[in-house]
Design a protein around this motif. Structure first.
Motif, PDB file in Angstrom:
ATOM      1  N   MET A 126       0.843  -1.187   0.000  1.00 31.13           N
ATOM      2  CA  MET A 126       0.000   0.000   0.000  1.00 31.13           C
ATOM      3  C   MET A 126       0.886   1.247   0.000  1.00 31.13           C
ATOM      4  N   THR A 127       0.492   2.248  -0.785  1.00 35.03           N
ATOM      5  CA  THR A 127       1.266   3.473  -0.893  1.00 35.03           C
ATOM      6  C   THR A 127       0.656   4.552  -0.007  1.00 35.03           C
ATOM      7  N   TYR A 128       1.509   5.208   0.796  1.00 34.05           N
ATOM      8  CA  TYR A 128       1.062   6.278   1.673  1.00 34.05           C
ATOM      9  C   TYR A 128       1.732   7.579   1.274  1.00 34.05           C
ATOM     10  N   ARG A 129       1.113   8.680   1.651  1.00 32.59           N
ATOM     11  CA  ARG A 129       1.737   9.992   1.506  1.00 32.59           C
ATOM     12  C   ARG A 129       2.595  10.210   2.747  1.00 32.59           C
ATOM     13  N   TYR A 130       3.879  10.421   2.552  1.00 35.71           N
ATOM     14  CA  TYR A 130       4.797  10.654   3.661  1.00 35.71           C
ATOM     15  C   TYR A 130       5.089  12.150   3.772  1.00 35.71           C
ATOM     16  N   TYR A 131       5.180  12.625   5.007  1.00 35.29           N
ATOM     17  CA  TYR A 131       5.486  14.023   5.279  1.00 35.29           C
ATOM     18  C   TYR A 131       6.773  14.092   6.099  1.00 35.29           C
ATOM     19  N   ASP A 132       7.716  14.894   5.656  1.00 36.23           N
ATOM     20  CA  ASP A 132       8.946  15.094   6.418  1.00 36.23           C
ATOM     21  C   ASP A 132       8.674  16.055   7.564  1.00 36.23           C
ATOM     22  N   ALA A 133       9.035  15.629   8.770  1.00 28.39           N
ATOM     23  CA  ALA A 133       8.826  16.455   9.958  1.00 28.39           C
ATOM     24  C   ALA A 133      10.162  16.623  10.677  1.00 28.39           C
ATOM     25  N   VAL A 134      10.505  17.853  10.971  1.00 32.23           N
ATOM     26  CA  VAL A 134      11.795  18.178  11.577  1.00 32.23           C
ATOM     27  C   VAL A 134      11.654  18.227  13.097  1.00 32.23           C
ATOM     28  N   LEU A 135      12.561  17.559  13.787  1.00 24.48           N
ATOM     29  CA  LEU A 135      12.572  17.595  15.247  1.00 24.48           C
ATOM     30  C   LEU A 135      13.037  18.973  15.713  1.00 24.48           C
ATOM     31  N   VAL A 136      12.151  19.693  16.397  1.00 18.32           N
ATOM     32  CA  VAL A 136      12.471  21.020  16.924  1.00 18.32           C
ATOM     33  C   VAL A 136      13.098  20.902  18.308  1.00 18.32           C
ATOM     34  N   GLU A 137      12.531  20.019  19.127  1.00 14.41           N
ATOM     35  CA  GLU A 137      12.968  19.940  20.519  1.00 14.41           C
ATOM     36  C   GLU A 137      12.546  18.602  21.106  1.00 14.41           C
ATOM     37  N   ALA A 138      13.417  18.009  21.909  1.00 14.14           N
ATOM     38  CA  ALA A 138      13.091  16.834  22.715  1.00 14.14           C
ATOM     39  C   ALA A 138      13.130  17.259  24.174  1.00 14.14           C
ATOM     40  N   ILE A 139      12.033  17.042  24.896  1.00  9.72           N
ATOM     41  CA  ILE A 139      11.900  17.530  26.267  1.00  9.72           C
ATOM     42  C   ILE A 139      11.789  16.349  27.217  1.00  9.72           C
ATOM     43  N   HIS A 140      12.701  16.274  28.177  1.00 11.94           N
ATOM     44  CA  HIS A 140      12.609  15.228  29.204  1.00 11.94           C
ATOM     45  C   HIS A 140      11.599  15.688  30.250  1.00 11.94           C
ATOM     46  N   GLU A 141      10.489  14.953  30.366  1.00 13.60           N
ATOM     47  CA  GLU A 141       9.402  15.364  31.249  1.00 13.60           C
ATOM     48  C   GLU A 141       9.609  14.848  32.679  1.00 13.60           C
ATOM     49  N   TYR A 142       9.671  13.542  32.834  1.00 10.66           N
ATOM     50  CA  TYR A 142       9.909  12.904  34.130  1.00 10.66           C
ATOM     51  C   TYR A 142      10.232  11.442  33.879  1.00 10.66           C
ATOM     52  N   GLU A 143      10.990  10.832  34.788  1.00 13.37           N
ATOM     53  CA  GLU A 143      11.382   9.427  34.646  1.00 13.37           C
ATOM     54  C   GLU A 143      11.812   9.153  33.205  1.00 13.37           C
ATOM     55  N   ASN A 144      11.140   8.217  32.522  1.00 10.81           N
ATOM     56  CA  ASN A 144      11.510   7.875  31.144  1.00 10.81           C
ATOM     57  C   ASN A 144      10.593   8.502  30.097  1.00 10.81           C
ATOM     58  N   VAL A 145       9.841   9.507  30.495  1.00  7.44           N
ATOM     59  CA  VAL A 145       8.863  10.118  29.591  1.00  7.44           C
ATOM     60  C   VAL A 145       9.464  11.346  28.902  1.00  7.44           C
ATOM     61  N   TRP A 146       9.336  11.362  27.585  1.00  6.43           N
ATOM     62  CA  TRP A 146       9.856  12.461  26.765  1.00  6.43           C
ATOM     63  C   TRP A 146       8.745  13.002  25.859  1.00  6.43           C
ATOM     64  N   THR A 147       8.839  14.288  25.571  1.00 10.96           N
ATOM     65  CA  THR A 147       7.948  14.925  24.604  1.00 10.96           C
ATOM     66  C   THR A 147       8.773  15.405  23.425  1.00 10.96           C
ATOM     67  N   TYR A 148       8.242  15.192  22.207  1.00 10.88           N
ATOM     68  CA  TYR A 148       8.936  15.574  20.971  1.00 10.88           C
ATOM     69  C   TYR A 148       8.085  16.572  20.198  1.00 10.88           C
ATOM     70  N   ARG A 149       8.709  17.714  19.902  1.00 11.82           N
ATOM     71  CA  ARG A 149       8.061  18.748  19.104  1.00 11.82           C
ATOM     72  C   ARG A 149       8.590  18.661  17.676  1.00 11.82           C
ATOM     73  N   LEU A 150       7.674  18.558  16.732  1.00 16.65           N
ATOM     74  CA  LEU A 150       8.038  18.449  15.317  1.00 16.65           C
ATOM     75  C   LEU A 150       7.308  19.515  14.514  1.00 16.65           C
ATOM     76  N   ARG A 151       7.967  19.990  13.478  1.00 18.53           N
ATOM     77  CA  ARG A 151       7.304  20.873  12.515  1.00 18.53           C
ATOM     78  C   ARG A 151       7.512  20.293  11.124  1.00 18.53           C
ATOM     79  N   ILE A 152       6.529  20.505  10.280  1.00 17.15           N
ATOM     80  CA  ILE A 152       6.643  20.013   8.912  1.00 17.15           C
ATOM     81  C   ILE A 152       7.745  20.783   8.191  1.00 17.15           C
TER      82      ILE A 152
END
Length: 228
Positions: free
Chosen positions: A1-27
């Motif tokens: 199956m063919t999908y439309r892929y979008y390139d997303a750039v990692l803006v920031e990786a944020i360590h929240e607590y313990e092993n939990v991280w948040t990732y901010r991406l922009r197209i």
């Protein structure tokens, strides 16, 4: 199956607590921005891939809204065995390019009528789609009332969520029985416009659903998003 892929750039990786991280991406510049509805999830391929292969992709709930102009994802990077996907994401630096595709889901507000009341229940990183939904309600001033029960060891987006609803509940697992009783009590008077939106790990969603049903909450009032 063919999908439309979008390139997303990692803006920031944020360590929240313990092993939990948040990732901010922009197209990436020059790319069309993919459309999505609050509550949707996206399939995300690990950074730096020239070919998207199954072990190096995951579907992740989107924590942001279309109005934010970015994609926000939060993950527990220590749950279970650390996969190659998670390790590649942990190693990624700002500017890394990930691919997004196959954005969809049913954990949305689309079918709700004006004046509906929603009880959100989230476990751990299950708060990600809930954050998207309540932020959307706030941004668009949607005609819904809502409450939140957030079960966890640590709490993502806590300050923001409390600013939307100062009576939001941040509880430990020990507080779950009282939460179940409180939710069931709201259904003591039948209503077609009262719903529970439940999100978290498969085991969390399964156990909470069973307890709600045992307390008489109608199955048609429960909407779920589980992280298998």
């Amino acid at each position: 199956m063919t999908y439309r892929y979008y390139d997303a750039v990692l803006v920031e990786a944020i360590h929240e607590y313990e092993n939990v991280w948040t990732y901010r991406l922009r197209i990436a510049d020059g790319e069309d921005t993919p459309e999505f509805t609050p509550g949707h999830y996206a399939h995300v391929a690990a950074p730096g891939l020239t070919e998207v292969t199954k072990p190096l992709r995951r579907h992740l709930s989107i924590a942001s809204t279309p109005a934010d102009g970015e994609f926000l994802f939060s993950m527990d990077m220590g749950s279970g065995d650390r996969s190659e996907f998670k390790q590649m994401l942990l190693d990624a630096q700002a500017g890394a390019v990930l691919k997004l595709f196959k954005i969809k889901g049913e954990f949305t507000l689309d079918s709700l009528k004006e004046g509906s009341r929603i009880i959100f229940i989230a476990g751990g990183t299950g708060i990600t789609p809930v954050r998207s939904l309540v932020r959307h309600i706030y941004q668009e001033k949607l005609p819904f009332s809502w409450d939140l029960y957030y079960v966890g060891r640590g709490y993502l987006y806590a300050e923001e969520l409390s600013s939307y609803n100062p009576e939001a509940h941040f509880i430990s697992r020990e507080g779950v029985p009282q939460m179940i009783e409180a939710c069931a009590a709201e259904f003591s008077t039948p209503s077609e416009n009262l719903f529970i939106y439940l999100s978290g790990s498969h085991s969390f969603v399964d156990s909470i659903t069973r307890e709600l049903l045992q307390k008489g909450v109608p199955a048609e009032a429960i909407r779920t998003e589980d992280f298998k």
